[in-house]
Structure formats: structure tokens, C-alpha cells
Design an enzyme around this catalytic site. Structure first.
Site, mmCIF file in Angstrom:
data_model
loop_
_atom_site.group_PDB
_atom_site.id
_atom_site.type_symbol
_atom_site.label_atom_id
_atom_site.label_comp_id
_atom_site.label_asym_id
_atom_site.label_seq_id
_atom_site.Cartn_x
_atom_site.Cartn_y
_atom_site.Cartn_z
ATOM 1 C CB ILE A 16 8.975 -4.811 -2.727
ATOM 2 C CG1 ILE A 16 8.387 -6.087 -2.092
ATOM 3 C CG2 ILE A 16 8.812 -4.847 -4.240
ATOM 4 C CD1 ILE A 16 6.904 -6.240 -2.319
ATOM 5 N N GLY A 19 10.514 4.529 -2.638
ATOM 6 C CA GLY A 19 10.218 5.684 -3.466
ATOM 7 C C GLY A 19 10.370 6.968 -2.683
ATOM 8 N N GLY A 20 9.907 8.068 -3.306
ATOM 9 C CA GLY A 20 10.077 9.374 -2.671
ATOM 10 C C GLY A 20 9.191 9.578 -1.462
ATOM 11 C CG MET A 21 5.426 10.737 -1.597
ATOM 12 S SD MET A 21 3.754 10.859 -2.276
ATOM 13 C CE MET A 21 2.748 10.537 -0.823
ATOM 14 C CB ALA A 22 5.603 5.180 0.791
ATOM 15 C CB VAL A 24 6.580 -1.084 -1.703
ATOM 16 C CG1 VAL A 24 5.587 -2.225 -1.869
ATOM 17 C CG2 VAL A 24 5.984 0.218 -2.230
ATOM 18 C CE LYS A 39 3.041 3.033 -2.555
ATOM 19 N NZ LYS A 39 2.542 3.939 -3.632
ATOM 20 C CG ASP A 133 3.875 9.642 -11.039
ATOM 21 O OD1 ASP A 133 4.663 10.197 -11.844
ATOM 22 O OD2 ASP A 133 4.243 9.030 -10.033
#
Length: 627
Positions: A16, A19-22, A24, A39, A133
């Protein structure tokens, strides 16, 4: 990751977002048979305890919230070296996608989104959670019209005035001044970020821009956010006031939390949503009861003019006077009759106009299905109707569009009467009947009452489910249907075709006919020797797909019978060495009574088994010298 089964429960279907950490993914929860968003932390962060702790913190923070405007968190865990978080799946777009498509939103659209985000954020603040955030990427706009706040990856408990530690977290464009200068955030920092988002929704751009992140951070710390109306004068002053209140540099001057800002927004909403215009029935003057025309020297003439008439005066009581008075009375009676005729004619004409072309006339209700509410309202008002908005579920018309009216399109109604305009909120979700294991016809009857079932069922071979019974019900994406599903949503059935016909031990022709008769394709592997299976009889039938469906392929291996070789004649003048070479090339083992160092000189004279016999490859052949 696509196709991987996470923790033995979540089947990954597609990606989907990243992102920066994970990253999805869309996945299917095989245990509960529903679609979820999973995620998964990036592999290079898995060994970093700081990131892993933050990842777990997101699950715990979000799981504490149960609110219609917050994305639900279902599960969190570890599969091998992979940390994951399971969330509610919301098909749709983000607020950032909406802004990319439309640049800026109307005040009414901004208020709708702001109301939903503040509602979810108020629940978070009440639970003691600061999001930290907030940005358009974390506001989800579902296809069914729901608005939800997600991604609590940076959330912290609000009670401790949490600092960021060694680095600022969040997106620089939405950071509050205190987070930039002191690294401290509380609920009022979320309010500041929401104020920046509101400014961006109204104007289509962020208040501060720069070539480097530090330039933007400096402006947040030292400048005041301008009123949105300086960019677009049409923006209502109430929204100017709300943005300036939320983005004040001094946190003590902002709303204490999302609940305070939400209450202020709802106080403003009646002023931000203009009332429906009223269509005038016509330029009509009404004289109220009690108003009087002049009582003397007045009569009505054609054309609306007024003329003066003489009033009765005393006349000499002689014959001439009597005659004069009689003539005057007759003349006045004629005037009143004329006035009465004119009044009645006016009433008849007015009545005819009122019911023929005026407000009392009948008009056809126009068709407004699939129009947007504003456009449909305009169409109905132009046709002479008042409009009352309402909502209802509709399995066909997309959410946000008009699904119909009351009275229905094509019906006649009085001009000036009220037509109820229904706006679709999408299909209602219904429980899916349990039909697995039922005959196909029974399953169709139960499902077809509420859902749209594909005409053709997919057949699948099964050794466990009797032919003709339902094995599975699939949704529009081809995955197992969840326990609830949209009304009239598309479904398809998977029905058992019975077991794949067993063909091992059958002659190859019979085996092929049986498989092809069941709708399967046949291909052949290289024939193989088999001591126990006669020639041209099937040894094995291998499935090339699992599960097997009509049209799939079965690979047959056919027997060549036992592996027998004819023993050659090796005692016709050959030496024992020559005989050994010939026999070993055919796959036989060789023994002899001639010493090995003499085999090249001694001619063989006796062999066993005898020449011409057929024996299995590998059989031991004796080649001797007999004096």
C-alpha cells in the site's frame, strides 16, 4: 513480502505505502477472514532497539483509543526478525492526495475534515496521548466517507511534557515553535500542527517555505502565521480567527487541547455554512386584514385607475329630483357590478395563473441521481422546489452523490413544495450468511437476497468436499469474504468438482480419457522401467497445481516394463577381456575363472546365462575357460 504468511496468520497480498520506518501492506487475516493493513518495520531498523521501542509504542498508543475517527489497531507482534503492526484497512486516499488533486478545499470541506480530525484527536488527548506527527499524510479519507486519524508512530504520553531526545521528530513543516526551540511537545503542539494543516487546506500552500529545513524551522520559531484570508480574501473571518488562535507562537495562548478547539469550531459552524436560498413565489402584494380603502369619493374602474364619484347630496324633493336620484342609483349599481365583474375576473385570472404557471402549479421533479448535492439542489430550485437534504444507504450510487429524491424523479409536485434530496452514504454492511458446505443452488438463494453473486461458479477439485457443495465464497478481490460485506456487493462461489480421478494402474489410454473427461489437461513425462508395472500402464499421476481446477494439468509417467536386456554371445573366439568389456558396456556384472592377468590371452569358452536369454540389467554373467 508479497505472498508471505506472517506469523502463520496474515497472508500478504500487495503493498500500500512505504514510509521512513516501515512499509504498509494489504493482507488477509486468515483466522478472522478479513482484510487488514499490516505495517512491517524495515529490516535495517530491526536491530535498533530505539526504533523497535517506538514501533511497539505506536501499537500501545493507538490500541488505547477506540474512536470512529481513529484508525483501529488489532494486533502487534514479531515474526522471526520482523516486527509488525496490524491495523484496520481503509480503502481510500489521504488528505495529501486530495490536496494534490484539488490544491485547496472550500471552507465547508475544510470544516468537515477538521471536525473529524479534532474529534479523533480529542479522544487521544483525553487518553493522555500526544500525536506529534500531524500532517495531511496521516489523515485518511475512506471510500465510504469516513475520516480517520492514523500513524501514532511518534505518539507519547502527554503527562510528562515529552522531549524528542537527540533529534526533532515529525515533519518540519508542521512543527510547533516550542518543539523547534526546546524539543518539548504537549497537546498544544498537536493544535499548532492542525492549525498549519487548516491553513494549507484553505489556501493550497503551507505558510512557511524554504530551500532548507532549518529555514522553515527558523520561521516557525520566530514568525507569526499569517491569516489565510491574506492569500484568499473569500475565506471567512471565523476561519482566520481559528487558524491564528491555533498557530499562536505562545503555547499558553492556544487551545488547551483538541476538545477546546473542537467546541469553538462547532460554535462557528452555523456561520460557516450558508442557509439554503429561498425561491420567491412572485412579486405579490398582500393587503392585511384591517387595511381600508378610502370610504368616499372612490370607485374601481378598468385598468386599475381610480376616479372620483360624487356622493349622495340632498336634492329637492320634486319629480325631477326623484328621477335624477333614480338615474344616479342605477348608474352607481352599474359601477359596482362592473367592479364585481372585474374583481371576479381578476380572481379567476390569478387563480388560473397560480395553479397554471405560478407557485401552485404542478412541475415534474427532475432526475438528479449521481449529481453532487450542490448541483442537484440548484437543479431542483430552478424547477421551482424547496430542497431538504437527507442521507441514506445506497448499494449502487457512490458516497457523496445524490441517490434519489422524494417524490421520485418524473413525479409531479406543486411548485414551491419541498423535495427531499437523498445523498448516498454508500452501501450498508450486512452479515454474510454461512453457506460453505451447502449445495450451490441453496448458497445462491441465500446470498442472492442481499448480494450480487457471479453467474458462473469456479470449480475446484477436492477430496474432502462432495461434488456440488460450496468450498468458499470470494469477495471482489478474489479473497475469502469477511463476515460482513456491502449490500449488493459482488461475490463469487467456489464449488467442489469432487476428487481428481485416480488413474495410477490404468492403461495409458484409459487414464488419459478419464482425466480429460474431468476437464483436466494431460502431459507425459519420459517413460520409466518398472519391475511391477506392465508396459503402457500409468506408474504415477502428478498434479502440477494445488488446489486443482478444471483446465489444470496432470503429468503421467508410463511404465516401460521391467528393465531386461538380451545376453550376447561372448564365447565365439573372444578373449575373456574382450567378453568382459562387451558385457559391462551392456550393464552386466562379469565373473571369470581366468586370472585377471591372463584374461587378455585366454579365449572364453563357457558363459552363463547362455546367449539369447533376457535378464535384468546388472545381472552377474559368468565367463569361464573350460579346457
Amino acid at each position: 513480502m508479497i505472498g508471505r504468511l506472517v506469523d502463520g496468520r496474515y497472508q500478504v497480498r500487495s503493498r500500500i505505502a512505504r514510509g521512513g520506518m516501515a512499509t504498509v501492506y494489504l493482507a488477509t487475516d486468515l483466522r478472522l477472514e478479513r482484510r487488514v493493513a499490516i505495517k512491517i518495520m524495515h529490516g535495517h531498523l530491526a536491530d535498533d532497539n530505539t526504533f523497535k521501542t517506538r514501533f511497539v509504542q505506536e501499537a500501545r498508543s493507538a490500541a488505547r483509543l477506540a474512536h470512529p475517527n481513529v484508525v483501529n489497531v488489532f494486533d502487534q507482534g514479531q515474526d522471526a526478525d520482523m516486527a509488525y503492526l496490524v491495523m484496520e484497512y481503509l480503502p481510500g486516499i489521504t488528505l495529501r492526495d486530495l490536496l494534490k488533486d484539488y490544491t485547496r478545499l472550500t471552507p465547508e470541506q475544510t470544516v468537515d475534515i477538521l471536525d473529524a480530525v479534532l474529534s479523533g484527536l480529542a479522544a487521544a488527548h483525553k487518553a493522555g496521548i500526544v500525536h506529534r506527527d500531524l500532517k495531511p499524510e496521516n489523515v485518511l479519507l475512506a471510500d465510504d466517507g469516513r475520516i480517520k486519524l492514523g500513524d501514532f508512530g511518534l505518539a507519547r504520553a502527554a503527562s510528562a511534557n515529552t522531549a524528542t531526545g537527540q533529534a526533532l521528530l515529525g515533519t518540519i513543516a508542521y512543527l510547533s515553535p516550542e518543539l523547534v526551540t526546546r524539543g518539548v511537545a504537549d497537546a498544544r503542539s498537536d493544535i499548532y500542527a492542525l492549525g498549519i494543516m487548516t491553513y494549507e487546506m484553505l489556501t493550497g500552500e503551507q505558510p512557511y517555505v524554504g530551500e532548507a529545513p532549518m529555514q522553515i524551522a527558523y520561521q516557525h520559531a520566530n514568525d507569526s502565521v499569517p491569516a489565510p484570508s491574506t492569500r484568499d480574501p473569500s475565506i471567512p473571518p471565523e476561519l482566520d480567527e481559528l487558524v491564528l488562535w491555533a498557530t499562536t507562537r505562545d503555547p499558553d495562548q492556544r487551545p488547551a487541547d483538541a476538545r477546546a478547539m473542537l467546541e469553538r469550531l462547532r460554535e462557528m459552524e452555523p456561520h460557516l455554512r450558508p442557509s439554503q436560498p429561498v425561491v420567491a413565489a412572485g412579486d405579490t402584494m398582500v393587503i392585511a386584514a384591517g387595511d381600508h380603502l378610502p370610504t368616499a369619493e372612490t370607485r374601481v374602474l378598468g385598468g386599475g385607475a381610480l376616479a372620483v364619484a360624487e356622493t349622495d347630496v340632498a336634492e329637492p324633493d320634486d319629480d325631477a329630483a326623484v328621477l335624477t336620484r333614480t338615474t344616479d342609483r342605477r348608474r352607481r349599481r352599474g359601477y359596482w357590478l362592473l367592479a364585481l365583474v372585474l374583481v371576479l375576473a381578476g380572481l379567476a385570472g390569478g387563480t388560473g395563473w397560480y395553479f397554471g404557471a405560478g407557485p401552485g402549479s404542478l412541475a415534474v421533479v427532475p432526475d438528479t441521481v449521481n449529481l453532487m448535492p450542490d448541483s442537484a439542489t440548484q437543479v431542483l430550485q430552478e424547477a421551482g422546489f424547496e430542497v431538504e437534504l437527507a442521507e441514506r444507504n445506497d448499494p449502487v450510487v457512490p458516497p457523496g452523490q445524490v441517490s434519489g429524491t422524494d417524490p421520485e424523479a418524473g413525479a409531479e409536485a406543486r411548485r414551491g413544495s419541498t423535495v427531499q434530496l437523498f445523498v448516498s452514504i454508500g452501501p450498508q454492511f450486512l452479515d454474510v450468511p454461512a453457506v460453505i458446505g451447502l449445495p450451490e443452488a441453496d448458497a445462491r438463494a441465500q446470498l442472492g437476497e442481499f448480494f450480487t453473486v457471479a453467474d458462473e461458479a469456479a470449480l475446484q477439485f477436492s477430496g474432502e468436499v462432495e461434488a456440488g457443495l460450496v468450498i468458499a465464497v470470494l469477495d471482489a478481490d478474489g479473497t475469502a469474504v469477511p463476515t460482513t460485506y456491502p449490500e449488493r456487493g459482488a461475490l463469487s462461489l467456489v464449488v467442489s468438482a469432487g476428487p481428481v480421478p485416480p488413474v495410477e494402474g490404468l492403461a495409458v489410454g484409459d487414464a488419459q480419457a478419464r482425466l480429460e473427461g474431468a476437464g483436466l489437461r494431460v502431459e507425459f513425462a519420459d517413460p520409466a522401467f518398472d519391475d511391477n508395472v506392465p508396459v503402457d500402464v500409468v506408474i504415477t499421476a502428478d498434479w502440477l497445481d494445488d488446489p486443482m481446477n478444471p483446465g489444470d494439468t496432470v503429468r503421467l509417467t508410463v511404465s516401460k516394463g521391467p528393465d531386461l536386456v538380451e545376453v550376447p554371445n561372448v564365447v565365439t573366439g573372444q578373449t575373456v577381456a574382450q567378453a568382459r568389456t562387451q558385457l559391462e558396456e551392456l550393464g552386466f556384472a562379469v565373473t571369470s575363472n581366468v586370472p585377471q592377468f591372463l584374461e587378455g590371452a585366454v579365449v572364453a569358452s563357457v558363459q552363463s546365462p547362455a546367449a539369447g536369454e533376457r535378464v535384468k540389467r546388472g545381472t552377474e554373467i559368468t565367463v569361464n575357460f573350460q579346457p
